[in-house]
Motif scaffolding. Structure first.
Motif, PDB file in Angstrom:
ATOM      1  N   ALA A   1      -6.105  -1.935   4.221  1.00 33.90           N
ATOM      2  CA  ALA A   1      -7.559  -1.830   4.237  1.00 33.90           C
ATOM      3  C   ALA A   1      -8.117  -2.183   2.874  1.00 33.90           C
ATOM      4  O   ALA A   1      -7.391  -2.210   1.881  1.00 33.90           O
TER       5      ALA A   1
ATOM      6  N   SER B   1      -7.538   5.593   9.517  1.00 34.21           N
ATOM      7  CA  SER B   1      -8.943   5.661   9.101  1.00 34.21           C
ATOM      8  C   SER B   1      -9.117   6.860   8.156  1.00 34.21           C
ATOM      9  O   SER B   1      -8.130   7.393   7.647  1.00 34.21           O
TER      10      SER B   1
ATOM     11  N   TYR C   1     -17.828   2.022   2.087  1.00 38.65           N
ATOM     12  CA  TYR C   1     -16.433   2.131   2.550  1.00 38.65           C
ATOM     13  C   TYR C   1     -16.373   2.927   3.857  1.00 38.65           C
ATOM     14  O   TYR C   1     -15.752   2.498   4.832  1.00 38.65           O
TER      15      TYR C   1
ATOM     16  N   ARG D   1      -0.774 -10.222   2.708  1.00 44.45           N
ATOM     17  CA  ARG D   1      -1.189 -11.514   2.187  1.00 44.45           C
ATOM     18  C   ARG D   1      -0.040 -12.200   1.468  1.00 44.45           C
ATOM     19  O   ARG D   1       0.762 -11.510   0.844  1.00 44.45           O
TER      20      ARG D   1
ATOM     21  N   LYS E   1     -15.188   1.518   7.504  1.00 49.23           N
ATOM     22  CA  LYS E   1     -14.033   2.076   8.226  1.00 49.23           C
ATOM     23  C   LYS E   1     -14.471   2.571   9.611  1.00 49.23           C
ATOM     24  O   LYS E   1     -13.745   2.416  10.596  1.00 49.23           O
TER      25      LYS E   1
ATOM     26  N   ALA F   1      -2.344  -0.333   8.705  1.00 55.17           N
ATOM     27  CA  ALA F   1      -2.419   0.528   7.508  1.00 55.17           C
ATOM     28  C   ALA F   1      -3.173  -0.113   6.357  1.00 55.17           C
ATOM     29  O   ALA F   1      -3.684   0.585   5.491  1.00 55.17           O
TER      30      ALA F   1
ATOM     31  N   GLY G   1       0.832  -1.207   0.000  1.00 56.67           N
ATOM     32  CA  GLY G   1       0.000   0.000   0.000  1.00 56.67           C
ATOM     33  C   GLY G   1       0.868   1.258   0.000  1.00 56.67           C
ATOM     34  O   GLY G   1       2.080   1.197   0.221  1.00 56.67           O
ATOM     35  N   GLN G   2       0.227   2.389  -0.234  1.00 58.58           N
ATOM     36  CA  GLN G   2       0.963   3.667  -0.262  1.00 58.58           C
ATOM     37  C   GLN G   2       1.613   3.973   1.088  1.00 58.58           C
ATOM     38  O   GLN G   2       2.784   4.340   1.170  1.00 58.58           O
ATOM     39  N   VAL G   3       0.813   3.837   2.151  1.00 58.86           N
ATOM     40  CA  VAL G   3       1.329   4.183   3.478  1.00 58.86           C
ATOM     41  C   VAL G   3       2.392   3.166   3.918  1.00 58.86           C
ATOM     42  O   VAL G   3       3.421   3.539   4.488  1.00 58.86           O
TER      43      VAL G   3
ATOM     44  N   THR H   1      -9.694  -0.565   0.187  1.00 58.74           N
ATOM     45  CA  THR H   1      -9.731   0.877  -0.113  1.00 58.74           C
ATOM     46  C   THR H   1     -10.447   1.218  -1.431  1.00 58.74           C
ATOM     47  O   THR H   1     -10.434   2.382  -1.842  1.00 58.74           O
TER      48      THR H   1
ATOM     49  N   VAL I   1      -5.094  10.468   0.018  1.00 55.58           N
ATOM     50  CA  VAL I   1      -3.682  10.066   0.110  1.00 55.58           C
ATOM     51  C   VAL I   1      -3.052   9.910  -1.273  1.00 55.58           C
ATOM     52  O   VAL I   1      -3.646   9.302  -2.176  1.00 55.58           O
TER      53      VAL I   1
ATOM     54  N   ASP J   1      -3.779 -12.051   6.275  1.00 54.34           N
ATOM     55  CA  ASP J   1      -4.966 -11.660   5.502  1.00 54.34           C
ATOM     56  C   ASP J   1      -5.982 -11.122   6.504  1.00 54.34           C
ATOM     57  O   ASP J   1      -6.422 -11.847   7.404  1.00 54.34           O
ATOM     58  N   LEU J   2      -6.334  -9.844   6.360  1.00 47.61           N
ATOM     59  CA  LEU J   2      -7.231  -9.215   7.343  1.00 47.61           C
ATOM     60  C   LEU J   2      -8.578  -9.923   7.438  1.00 47.61           C
ATOM     61  O   LEU J   2      -9.264  -9.821   8.462  1.00 47.61           O
TER      62      LEU J   2
HETATM   63  N1  LIG Z   1      -5.950   6.168  -0.164  1.00 50.36           N
HETATM   64  C1  LIG Z   1      -6.647   7.163   0.374  1.00 50.36           C
HETATM   65  O1  LIG Z   1      -6.949   8.176  -0.283  1.00 50.36           O
HETATM   66  C2  LIG Z   1      -7.077   7.104   1.818  1.00 50.36           C
HETATM   67  C3  LIG Z   1      -6.703   6.051   2.623  1.00 50.36           C
HETATM   68  N2  LIG Z   1      -7.097   6.016   3.943  1.00 50.36           N
HETATM   69  C4  LIG Z   1      -6.726   4.900   4.790  1.00 50.36           C
HETATM   70  O2  LIG Z   1      -5.327   4.884   4.918  1.00 50.36           O
HETATM   71  C5  LIG Z   1      -4.839   3.555   4.987  1.00 50.36           C
HETATM   72  C6  LIG Z   1      -3.743   3.352   3.965  1.00 50.36           C
HETATM   73  O3  LIG Z   1      -4.246   3.622   2.671  1.00 50.36           O
HETATM   74  P1  LIG Z   1      -3.356   3.414   1.366  1.00 50.36           P
HETATM   75  O4  LIG Z   1      -1.958   3.054   1.747  1.00 50.36           O
HETATM   76  O5  LIG Z   1      -3.604   4.561   0.461  1.00 50.36           O
HETATM   77  O6  LIG Z   1      -4.081   2.133   0.734  1.00 50.36           O
HETATM   78  P2  LIG Z   1      -3.667   1.256  -0.527  1.00 50.36           P
HETATM   79  O7  LIG Z   1      -4.924   0.944  -1.250  1.00 50.36           O
HETATM   80  O8  LIG Z   1      -2.512   1.859  -1.252  1.00 50.36           O
HETATM   81  O9  LIG Z   1      -3.121  -0.072   0.171  1.00 50.36           O
HETATM   82  C7  LIG Z   1      -3.951  -0.921   0.881  1.00 50.36           C
HETATM   83  C8  LIG Z   1      -3.141  -2.132   1.285  1.00 50.36           C
HETATM   84  O10 LIG Z   1      -4.007  -3.019   1.983  1.00 50.36           O
HETATM   85  C9  LIG Z   1      -3.740  -4.331   1.532  1.00 50.36           C
HETATM   86  N3  LIG Z   1      -4.890  -5.167   1.760  1.00 50.36           N
HETATM   87  C10 LIG Z   1      -6.127  -5.085   1.212  1.00 50.36           C
HETATM   88  N4  LIG Z   1      -6.897  -6.112   1.632  1.00 50.36           N
HETATM   89  C11 LIG Z   1      -6.120  -6.831   2.501  1.00 50.36           C
HETATM   90  C12 LIG Z   1      -6.349  -8.009   3.266  1.00 50.36           C
HETATM   91  N5  LIG Z   1      -7.497  -8.674   3.221  1.00 50.36           N
HETATM   92  N6  LIG Z   1      -5.345  -8.472   4.038  1.00 50.36           N
HETATM   93  C13 LIG Z   1      -4.151  -7.839   4.078  1.00 50.36           C
HETATM   94  N7  LIG Z   1      -3.872  -6.737   3.374  1.00 50.36           N
HETATM   95  C14 LIG Z   1      -4.853  -6.247   2.581  1.00 50.36           C
HETATM   96  C15 LIG Z   1      -3.418  -4.160   0.060  1.00 50.36           C
HETATM   97  O11 LIG Z   1      -2.746  -5.293  -0.459  1.00 50.36           O
HETATM   98  C16 LIG Z   1      -2.555  -2.918   0.100  1.00 50.36           C
HETATM   99  O12 LIG Z   1      -1.222  -3.297   0.402  1.00 50.36           O
HETATM  100  C17 LIG Z   1      -6.068   2.649   4.833  1.00 50.36           C
HETATM  101  O13 LIG Z   1      -6.494   2.252   6.103  1.00 50.36           O
HETATM  102  C18 LIG Z   1      -7.105   3.541   4.208  1.00 50.36           C
HETATM  103  O14 LIG Z   1      -8.416   3.149   4.559  1.00 50.36           O
HETATM  104  C19 LIG Z   1      -7.825   7.026   4.493  1.00 50.36           C
HETATM  105  C20 LIG Z   1      -8.226   8.085   3.738  1.00 50.36           C
HETATM  106  C21 LIG Z   1      -7.890   8.215   2.341  1.00 50.36           C
END
Ligand SMILES: NC(=O)C1=CN([C@@H]2O[C@H](COP(=O)(O)OP(=O)(O)OC[C@H]3O[C@@H](n4cnc5c(N)ncnc54)[C@H](O)[C@@H]3O)[C@@H](O)[C@H]2O)C=CC1
Length: 291
Positions: free
Chosen positions: A60, A100, A125, A32, A129, A58, A10-12, A62, A151, A36-37
């Protein structure tokens, strides 16, 4: 300090791996298939086996629009998954920092949302969350829920990369101008998460626990954000792209998004001394890396 982070790509997560190296923090990214969440036992095994000083939640589900047609999956990951992460934190006796979203709010506020403001998500979504926040908080009192927004980063899929891709083939792009929020760089989130984790590990202070808003400084519409991206592109490459400002009604999506989701970051600044840079400055840094 050793942080176990959920997710691998993920980005974060990616930003934490990069910034962890700079700050001398061990980042263990767990995703994963081993974590796996949607599989409680895998979450407990992977996190307890990692023996971290703190957990960063981190990962989710998304995909905001897709969630409208996959509510069970979104809740399994964002709510049940958050609960499993909280259980692991309790078993280990360590703090958990849980990411979140601004989408827990309905977007009708006239001013930046406070942590104490009433929630009212308008999408699956957002509801999943919010349910995750509540589940995590009910299981693990030693938590910081960090609501961020919009993000972007040099990694993964995000608005900046989408705009740059569209700019390769177009001279004009239509972008929604009636949703207001704050773009937030994942690299800034990573620096903040590391600073917050250190303080949670060092201090049992109750006021360092709870919900905190964590977004960039300033505000923008998606159209403003696109214009800043194209200004950076023009400066670097000479390529001119204009933004055609449209309304949400002109661009229907399955999920309803809040019209206004600016978050007040004062609580985080006051209690943790953490404040993220202006979104325009951080956007330039990300563009420098992408262009
Ligand atoms: N992207 C955005 O604009 C925003 C993100 N957030 C929150 O910030 C956090 C980080 O977001 P990002 O890094 O941008 O998300 P992202 O979409 O870039 O990465 C999400 C990560 O979660 C992993 N993932 C998804 N389902 C999974 C599962 N069942 N088991 C294990 N891993 C799983 C994916 O493989 C990926 O590595 C998340 O909690 C998101 O809800 C909050 C506000 C805005």
């Amino acid at each position: 300090m050793r942080l176990a982070v959920t997710g691998k790509q993920g980005q974060v997560v990616t930003a934490l791996i990069e910034r962890g190296a700079v700050h001398g923090v061990d980042i263990l990214a767990l995703g994963r298939p081993e974590l796996d969440l949607a599989d409680r036992a895998s979450v407990l095994d992977a996190l307890t086996g990692a023996k971290p000083d703190a957990i960063v939640s981190a990962a989710a589900y998304t995909a905001v629009d897709k969630a409208e047609s996959e509510p069970a999956q979104a809740f399994a990951v964002n709510c049940d998954g958050a609960g499993a992460v909280a259980e692991a934190a309790v078993a280990l006796g360590v703090p958990v920092l849980h990411l979140s979203t601004d989408y827990v709010f309905d977007g009708t506020s006239p001013e930046p949302y406070l942590e104490s403001d009433l929630v009212g998500p308008t999408s699956v979504y957002g509801r999943s969350k919010l349910a995750g926040e509540m589940r995590l908080a009910s299981i693990a009192p030693n938590h910081a829920i960090l609501r961020t927004a919009w993000v972007y980063s040099p990694f993964g899929a995000n608005f900046v990369k989408t705009m740059l891709r569209l700019a390769e083939t177009r001279d004009s792009v239509s972008v929604v101008a009636d949703q207001q929020g704050t773009p937030t760089s994942a690299l800034d989130i990573a620096d903040a998460v590391i600073a917050i984790a250190r303080q949670m590990i060092d201090s049992d202070e109750a006021e360092l626990r709870g919900v905190f808003h964590l977004t960039g400084t300033g505000s923008a519409s998606w159209a403003d954000f696109a214009e800043a991206i194209f200004a950076g592109l023009a400066e670097k490459t000479g390529k001119q792209v204009t933004v055609n400002r449209i309304t949400t009604a002109d661009y229907p999506t399955p999920a309803r998004r809040p019209a206004y989701s600016r978050l007040s970051n004062e609580k985080l600044a006051r209690l943790y001394g953490v404040r993220l840079p202006d979104w325009r400055d951080s956007t330039k840094l990300v563009l420098d890396r992408l262009l």
